[in-house]
Design a protein around this motif. Structure first.
Motif, short mmCIF file in Angstrom:
data_model
loop_
_atom_site.label_atom_id
_atom_site.label_comp_id
_atom_site.label_asym_id
_atom_site.label_seq_id
_atom_site.Cartn_x
_atom_site.Cartn_y
_atom_site.Cartn_z
N ARG A 70 34.53 45.63 42.97
CA ARG A 70 34.05 44.28 42.64
C ARG A 70 34.95 43.20 43.19
O ARG A 70 34.49 42.18 43.71
CB ARG A 70 33.94 44.15 41.12
CG ARG A 70 33.45 42.81 40.61
CD ARG A 70 32.03 42.54 41.08
NE ARG A 70 31.55 41.26 40.55
CZ ARG A 70 30.45 40.64 40.98
NH1 ARG A 70 29.72 41.19 41.96
NH2 ARG A 70 30.06 39.50 40.44
N LEU A 74 33.97 40.39 45.81
CA LEU A 74 34.23 38.97 45.53
C LEU A 74 35.14 38.35 46.58
O LEU A 74 34.99 37.17 46.95
CB LEU A 74 34.84 38.83 44.13
CG LEU A 74 33.92 39.17 42.96
CD1 LEU A 74 34.71 39.15 41.64
CD2 LEU A 74 32.76 38.20 42.88
N VAL A 102 35.56 29.19 39.84
CA VAL A 102 35.05 30.13 38.83
C VAL A 102 35.30 31.56 39.26
O VAL A 102 35.74 32.44 38.47
CB VAL A 102 33.54 29.88 38.61
CG1 VAL A 102 32.97 30.97 37.68
CG2 VAL A 102 33.32 28.52 37.98
N ILE A 103 35.07 31.84 40.54
CA ILE A 103 35.30 33.20 41.04
C ILE A 103 36.77 33.55 40.96
O ILE A 103 37.16 34.68 40.60
CB ILE A 103 34.77 33.31 42.48
CG1 ILE A 103 33.26 33.18 42.47
CG2 ILE A 103 35.18 34.63 43.12
CD1 ILE A 103 32.66 33.03 43.85
N GLU A 105 38.99 32.37 38.88
CA GLU A 105 39.38 32.62 37.48
C GLU A 105 38.94 33.99 37.03
O GLU A 105 39.66 34.73 36.35
CB GLU A 105 38.73 31.54 36.61
CG GLU A 105 39.18 31.57 35.16
CD GLU A 105 40.63 31.15 35.04
OE1 GLU A 105 41.28 31.61 34.06
OE2 GLU A 105 41.15 30.41 35.90
N GLU A 106 37.73 34.39 37.41
CA GLU A 106 37.24 35.71 37.04
C GLU A 106 38.06 36.82 37.68
O GLU A 106 38.40 37.84 37.04
CB GLU A 106 35.77 35.83 37.47
CG GLU A 106 35.14 37.17 37.02
CD GLU A 106 33.68 37.23 37.45
OE1 GLU A 106 33.08 38.31 37.16
OE2 GLU A 106 33.17 36.28 38.04
N LEU A 107 38.43 36.58 38.95
CA LEU A 107 39.28 37.56 39.64
C LEU A 107 40.63 37.70 38.97
O LEU A 107 41.16 38.81 38.78
CB LEU A 107 39.43 37.15 41.11
CG LEU A 107 40.32 38.07 41.96
CD1 LEU A 107 39.70 39.48 42.01
CD2 LEU A 107 40.44 37.52 43.36
N LYS A 108 41.19 36.58 38.55
CA LYS A 108 42.50 36.62 37.87
C LYS A 108 42.41 37.40 36.56
O LYS A 108 43.29 38.22 36.23
CB LYS A 108 42.96 35.20 37.62
CG LYS A 108 44.33 35.10 37.00
CD LYS A 108 44.74 33.65 36.82
CE LYS A 108 46.12 33.54 36.19
NZ LYS A 108 46.51 32.13 36.00
N ASN A 109 41.34 37.17 35.82
CA ASN A 109 41.19 37.89 34.55
C ASN A 109 41.04 39.38 34.77
O ASN A 109 41.60 40.21 34.04
CB ASN A 109 39.96 37.36 33.80
CG ASN A 109 40.18 35.92 33.31
OD1 ASN A 109 41.31 35.52 33.07
ND2 ASN A 109 39.10 35.15 33.20
N LYS A 110 40.25 39.73 35.81
CA LYS A 110 40.08 41.15 36.09
C LYS A 110 41.39 41.80 36.52
O LYS A 110 41.70 42.94 36.15
CB LYS A 110 39.03 41.33 37.22
CG LYS A 110 37.63 40.89 36.82
CD LYS A 110 37.07 41.77 35.71
CE LYS A 110 35.64 41.37 35.36
NZ LYS A 110 35.08 42.21 34.27
N GLU A 113 43.52 42.31 33.42
CA GLU A 113 42.99 43.42 32.64
C GLU A 113 43.32 44.75 33.29
O GLU A 113 43.69 45.74 32.63
CB GLU A 113 41.48 43.26 32.51
CG GLU A 113 40.84 44.34 31.60
CD GLU A 113 39.34 44.13 31.49
OE1 GLU A 113 38.71 44.96 30.79
OE2 GLU A 113 38.81 43.16 32.06
#
Length: 789
Positions: A70, A74, A102-103, A105-110, A113
């Protein structure tokens, strides 16, 4: 037989111990198996948890891969968006900035995790690895302990099986040996009886011959006191010259040792006097203390005590001749040696306080260190022991010398104790001399390190040390000599009885008798004993008869064993008869009670008939009742002869009452009682025999246990004794090592001193040679000058 019983008893104890140990080991094995089962269960649970963690790791890896894909997708979209953003205008770039943020931020969270998941996976794997390692180590330890327990159990079983087999083999051998011994004992008893018969015949013949010989002796021969040993003791005996020669030889060795001792003591006193004049104050450079002056004056007198001592022992040695036997009672010259030795001991007691005061003055010097003071105090205590050892030696020498005096009050039997104590005192003097030499050597080595130590003091100290070493050697020889010759000194005088031990050419006795006084007292005692009445005694024939009875009653093992067996059988039979007659008595008591009850009923009926019918009653009824009573009497109250007959029948049949006829309808009950009685009689006989066998085995095992306990006690005592000897040997080895080190150090010091002395002498010789050469040159040069002119 007692040894066999003892061994069986010990075997029973060992078997009981092994059974107890076996139970303990079985319990330990069961516990270990339970622990292993628990550990296996825990390992199984851990494996399940591990598999669960592995599944979680696989799922996390799968999710990680999906997230990676993913992220890549991305990232590609982001790159495409960036490329497109460069081509579009500013408003489009402004519009696209919002989706890219937004992308991101989502990448950073993933990514965060994913990092957390990686961290959890790593921690779980480490925890799992450590847990598996711990469980594996614990499992290995438990398996190792289990193997050890199994090996110990197998070894114990094998060892005790071997012990049981060996004991059984020993039992068989001892039984065979016992049978052979019993056979030999029976043969010996028969031989003894045969020999006793022959002895009786010989005694009769010898009695006749003795009476005839006594008659001839009393009528024809005069009194001859050399035939009877007790009377022959009244004669003056002759002595053995070999014993006298050995006495002279031993005394010659003692004279050499005494001369060496006197020379060593003289050197020690002389060198001590020289040292006292040098240290702590040199007499050539200043005045010494009054104590040291007095001490030196007394030390200077040592020759006046030691020379007479040496001369007295030489005189004693010269007084030992081959013509007469020398003993303590005849060695009168030993008194002179004892007196001279006592004077020298008194001289040592006079020297002791000055010696101790001199050492205390040395400790008071400013140059004396604490270590040197401690050594001086040790030497101070050793000097006291030195004087005390000579005092003890003087005591026992005086006691031995007093044996030749007329006023001697100690018994001749005490001479052995005196010589033993003399050997102990010699050994004690040797030990004290070793301590004195060692402590003085330590003291000298510390003094030579002081800056005030001069070459003169060092030389004098070395002389004192050498004199102490010679004294140690001499006292060691004396101690060994005294210990080795104690048996010879304490042995009684080598007399030979007249009339029994004459040799060819040795018919004449000695010139002087060494035991005239002793035999005079014996003669007085003998004459007094003649006036006494003879004590009561058992006649010889009665004593021989009693001995024969005793031997025949005690030595016949076969007869005794047969008597024991017969008595055991008789006891068994009597116990069976006792039980039988107890049952018979109970049965007869029951029958007697029944018959009495029946007789009372018949009397009541007879009385009732008389009262009711009177004269009108028919005589047939009364006659019938009387016949019934008459028939009942023999059954209820039998006579003594009937009892005796019943007893004879019952004894042979063991409880069957065949001789007593039973009436009144009681035959079935009697047969049932007889069967019960027979059963219990047989059972009692069986139980009695079993109890006797059990008692015999118990007695046998008890005797074996006592014998084995005794052997164990003896083994423990032997072990303790060996341990004490081992400890004594270790102490002796340590002492010898210390002596070797001390001697090595002293010899090394002497060698170094001699080397330095030789170097100094070589230097002096070199200087003298140089001076001589210079003088020769100076002499030659004036003679050459005229030629030069």
């Amino acid at each position: 037989m007692a040894d066999i019983q003892t061994k069986y008893q010990k075997l029973a104890q060992e078997y009981a111990k092994l059974r107890a140990q076996n139970q303990v080991l079985k319990k330990a094995v069961v516990d270990e198996q339970g622990k292993q089962t628990e550990i296996k269960d825990s390992v199984r649970e851990r494996d399940q948890r591990i598999r669960k963690f592995e599944q979680e790791i696989d799922s996390l890896s799968f999710r990680n891969q999906q997230l990676t894909k993913r992220v890549n997708v991305l990232q590609e979209e982001l790159d495409n968006v960036d490329i497109k953003g460069k081509k579009t205008k500013n408003d489009q770039g402004t519009a696209s900035s919002s989706p890219s943020s937004v992308i991101g931020e989502e990448l950073k969270n993933k990514i965060e995790e994913n990092a957390k998941l990686h961290k959890q996976v790593y921690e779980s794997s480490e925890e799992h690895r450590l847990l598996v390692q711990q469980l594996q180590d614990r499992l290995d330890n438990l398996e190792r302990e289990n193997n050890q327990h199994q090996s110990v159990l197998e070894a114990t079983k094998t060892r005790h099986k071997d012990i049981v087999e060996r004991l059984q083999h020993d039992k068989a051998k001892l039984e065979v040996k016992l049978q052979s011994q019993e056979k030999n004992a029976s043969d010996s008893v028969h031989k003894a009886e045969h020999y006793q018969d022959e002895l009786d015949k010989i005694q009769q013949d010898l009695g006749v011959k003795l009476a005839w010989a006594m008659k001839i002796i009393n009528d024809k021969l005069a009194f001859n006191d050399t035939e009877v040993r007790e009377l022959n003791a009244l004669n003056v005996p002759t002595h053995d010259k070999k014993h006298q020669l050995k006495t002279k030889e031993v005394m010659g060795q003692a004279m050499t040792m005494v001369s060496e001792l006197c020379a060593g003591l003289s050197n020690f006193h002389t060198y001590t006097e020289q040292r006292s004049k040098i240290f702590p104050v040199d007499s050539s450079m200043g005045s010494i203390s009054s104590t040291n002056q007095k001490f030196c004056s007394y030390l200077h007198e040592n020759a006046s005590y030691l020379r007479p001592l040496d001369q007295a022992f030489k005189t004693f040695h010269e007084s030992i001749k081959e013509e007469a036997l020398t003993t303590l009672e005849t060695a009168t010259d030993l008194q002179d040696f004892s007196a001279k030795f006592s004077k020298y001991v008194a001289y040592l007691n006079k020297l002791e306080p000055y010696q101790l005061l001199s050492l205390e003055e040395e400790c008071q010097q400013s140059s004396c260190s604490h270590t040197l003071e401690v050594r001086n105090m040790e030497l101070h205590a050793t000097y006291k022991k030195f004087t005390a050892s000579f005092n003890k030696l003087d005591t026992y020498i005086g006691l031995l010398a007093a044996a030749s005096t007329k006023s001697c009050d100690h018994l001749q039997t005490n001479h052995r104790a005196f010589f033993d104590k003399l050997a102990e005192c010699s050994q004690s003097l040797y030990e004290v001399m070793k301590d004195l030499s060692k402590n003085y050597n330590y003291k000298v080595s510390l003094e030579h390190q002081l800056p005030t130590a001069t070459q003169k003091l060092r030389t004098t100290d070395e002389c004192v040390v050498s004199s102490l070493i010679s004294l140690v050697t001499c006292t060691g020889k004396i101690a060994n000599f005294a210990k080795a010759n104690v048996e010879f000194f304490a042995a009684p005088a080598a007399y030979r009885t007249r009339g029994h031990s004459f040799m060819a050419g040795d018919q004449e006795g000695p010139l002087t008798s060494p035991a005239v006084t002793q035999f005079r007292s014996k003669a007085i005692g003998y004459m007094n004993s003649l006036s006494r009445s003879c004590p009561d005694s058992v006649p010889y024939e009665k004593a021989v008869r009693n001995q024969h009875v005793l031997l025949s009653s005690t030595m016949s093992q076969e007869g005794l064993s047969q008597q024991v067996a017969n008595n055991s059988e008789k006891i068994t039979r009597l116990e069976q008869e006792k039980e039988h007659w107890l049952l018979e008595a109970q049965l007869m008591q029951i029958k007697y009670d029944k018959e009495i009850q029946r007789a009372s009923q018949l009397e009541e009926e007879l009385q009732r008939v008389r009262n009711s019918g009177g004269k009108a009653s028919s005589p047939s009824q009364e006659t019938m009742v009387r016949e019934a009573m008459a028939n009942a009497v023999p059954e209820t109250v039998p006579t003594s002869s009937g009892k005796k007959a019943a007893t004879q029948i019952d004894t042979s049949m063991l409880g069957q009452l065949e001789g007593i006829p039973m009436e009144f309808g009681e035959s079935d009950q009697t047969s049932r009682e007889n069967l019960i009685k027979d059963h219990y009689t047989a059972r009692l006989a069986e139980v009695t025999s079993q109890r006797q066998v059990t008692d015999g085995k118990a007695v046998k095992f008890s005797a074996e246990c006592r014998a084995l306990q005794k052997r164990l006690t003896l083994a423990e005592k032997a072990k303790d004794k060996q341990l004490e000897e081992l400890q004594t040997a270790h102490q002796t080895i340590t002492q010898l090592k210390d002596e070797l080190q001390t001697t090595t150090r002293s010899y090394e010091g002497q060698l170094s001193m001699m080397s330095e002395h030789l170097c100094g002498m070589n230097d002096k010789l070199t200087k003298q040679k140089d001076e001589i050469d210079a003088l020769k040159l100076s002499i030659k040069q004036p003679s050459k000058k005229p030629f030069k002119k």
